[in-house]
Scaffold this active site. Sequence first.
Site, PDB file in Angstrom:
ATOM      1  N   ARG A 127      10.008  -1.661  -4.978  1.00 38.38           N
ATOM      2  CA  ARG A 127       8.738  -1.854  -5.856  1.00 38.38           C
ATOM      3  C   ARG A 127       8.623  -0.441  -6.671  1.00 38.38           C
ATOM      4  O   ARG A 127       8.204   0.572  -6.120  1.00 38.38           O
ATOM      5  CB  ARG A 127       7.337  -1.960  -5.028  1.00 38.38           C
ATOM      6  CG  ARG A 127       7.424  -3.179  -4.293  1.00 38.38           C
ATOM      7  CD  ARG A 127       6.102  -3.600  -3.801  1.00 38.38           C
ATOM      8  NE  ARG A 127       5.128  -4.042  -4.731  1.00 38.38           N
ATOM      9  CZ  ARG A 127       3.819  -4.043  -4.956  1.00 38.38           C
ATOM     10  NH1 ARG A 127       3.286  -3.782  -3.737  1.00 38.38           N
ATOM     11  NH2 ARG A 127       3.041  -4.351  -5.949  1.00 38.38           N
ATOM     12  N   ASP A 172      -1.037   4.311  -6.524  1.00 37.34           N
ATOM     13  CA  ASP A 172       0.397   4.051  -6.051  1.00 37.34           C
ATOM     14  C   ASP A 172       1.368   5.153  -6.582  1.00 37.34           C
ATOM     15  O   ASP A 172       2.436   5.238  -6.438  1.00 37.34           O
ATOM     16  CB  ASP A 172       0.771   2.754  -6.546  1.00 37.34           C
ATOM     17  CG  ASP A 172       0.232   1.671  -5.929  1.00 37.34           C
ATOM     18  OD1 ASP A 172       0.980   1.197  -5.169  1.00 37.34           O
ATOM     19  OD2 ASP A 172      -0.855   1.297  -5.741  1.00 37.34           O
ATOM     20  N   GLY A 202       0.951  -1.200  -0.116  1.00 42.12           N
ATOM     21  CA  GLY A 202      -0.126   0.175  -0.077  1.00 42.12           C
ATOM     22  C   GLY A 202       0.819   1.138  -0.128  1.00 42.12           C
ATOM     23  O   GLY A 202       1.693   1.508   0.727  1.00 42.12           O
ATOM     24  N   ALA A 203       0.670   2.133  -0.757  1.00 42.76           N
ATOM     25  CA  ALA A 203       1.373   3.260  -1.138  1.00 42.76           C
ATOM     26  C   ALA A 203       1.957   3.995   0.115  1.00 42.76           C
ATOM     27  O   ALA A 203       3.240   4.126   0.351  1.00 42.76           O
ATOM     28  CB  ALA A 203       0.903   4.258  -2.079  1.00 42.76           C
ATOM     29  N   LYS A 212      -3.749  -0.438  -8.530  1.00 41.20           N
ATOM     30  CA  LYS A 212      -3.828  -1.804  -8.732  1.00 41.20           C
ATOM     31  C   LYS A 212      -4.581  -2.289 -10.087  1.00 41.20           C
ATOM     32  O   LYS A 212      -5.338  -1.835 -10.473  1.00 41.20           O
ATOM     33  CB  LYS A 212      -4.652  -2.547  -7.452  1.00 41.20           C
ATOM     34  CG  LYS A 212      -4.442  -4.107  -7.375  1.00 41.20           C
ATOM     35  CD  LYS A 212      -3.338  -4.742  -7.610  1.00 41.20           C
ATOM     36  CE  LYS A 212      -2.530  -4.483  -6.426  1.00 41.20           C
ATOM     37  NZ  LYS A 212      -0.803  -4.943  -6.642  1.00 41.20           N
ATOM     38  N   GLN A 249      -6.477  -9.020  -2.919  1.00 39.64           N
ATOM     39  CA  GLN A 249      -6.328  -7.950  -1.654  1.00 39.64           C
ATOM     40  C   GLN A 249      -7.594  -7.582  -1.280  1.00 39.64           C
ATOM     41  O   GLN A 249      -7.804  -7.212   0.067  1.00 39.64           O
ATOM     42  CB  GLN A 249      -5.454  -6.719  -2.082  1.00 39.64           C
ATOM     43  CG  GLN A 249      -3.850  -7.231  -2.448  1.00 39.64           C
ATOM     44  CD  GLN A 249      -3.654  -7.472  -3.778  1.00 39.64           C
ATOM     45  OE1 GLN A 249      -4.478  -7.854  -4.660  1.00 39.64           O
ATOM     46  NE2 GLN A 249      -2.561  -7.092  -4.109  1.00 39.64           N
TER      47      GLN A 249
END
Length: 385
Positions: free
Chosen positions: A101, A256, A68-69, A267, A215
């Site tokens: 990431r 993100d 999660g950002a 996502k 998720q």
Amino acid sequence: MADQYAQSSEDKRPTELPAVPAIRWDDPPEGPVLVLLDQTRLPGEEIELVCTDAPALVDAIRRLAVRGAPLLGIAGAYGVALAAARGFDVDEAADSLAGARPTAVNLAYGARRAQAAHRAAVVGGADARAAAGAALETARALHAEDAEASTRMAAHGLTLLDELLPGGGHRILTHCNTGALVSGGEGTAFAVALKAHREGRLRRLWVDETRPLLQGARLTAYEAARSGMAYTLLTDNAAGSLFAAGEVDAVLIGADRIAADGSVANKVGSYPLAVLARYHHVPFIVVAPVTTVDRGTPDGAAIEVEQRGGHEVTEVTAPYAPVIGMEAGGGIPVAPLGTQAYNPAFDVTPPELVTAIVTEEGVLSPVTAEGLAELCARSRQVTIS
């Protein structure tokens, strides 16, 4: 009509699940550690991972044990502080964390911010202990700022929903997970839905399953159940029929990375929702802190999209309920051996499909490069040189 879909959550018995923080700093006698709630094991088990160095944290990030950002930004900052506190190479740790990431801009932001604080302390004559303390103080400040941003985003988001959809009773569709598991506070998009729920204005939270790693099914449903929200889970490919039935009032997602032109990476599966929302005249709203805006990325085409392993598509992971002969976390094959898979972690939604971007600094609508630049200029975001 919505109630016929709601069998999964009509039983409102409290789940009584313990509240385990997604991330915390601990300082036992043997040395400081960063403790993470292992999100790969949810919803069945609340198990914490203990990271003693940056490589362990990088591994946890890549495995999505922490994700999660906004939370990745916090983790990146704490990871640098951990390296400093334990006497490891701070610059090396910052570099490895920042690249763990590539799409999530907050991760690099948090790591570089703590790195800059450490470097400034060293240049100023601080000893190793004091410099490590400066990095930790910065990480804790970022953690607190994100919690405050979450509260402000929730308020701005609900005000926007009430303006777009007067009368309350909002039926919100969300994708992936954007709650307390991704934040120093109660989240981004999920925090808006949670505030609507608490104020009696949420009729239904539609939860996309979010394949291939589920998720939505594993994490958003987990958070919704803990909060007593009226929610219903659906497979990603059922969203079109839900729109066609008139059961969605708004789509709320996180981000993100947001490019300078307002393109939003989120996502994978978010872009199709934006297309569906536009066709069905449903607001498509992105909720993210200003730290997720990357002015150095000019447009959506310039966003680097992380490609993940094909096994996430060709296998189904058993996170906490292993089958006989398989450990938890193992994969159950669902495709023929040797099948190639296309598995981008994110997709990019162009700004013209985004109704509004909600940040802690306010709401941007319509979404334009000029408006986004002005919004960022108003923020209290720390500039890293």
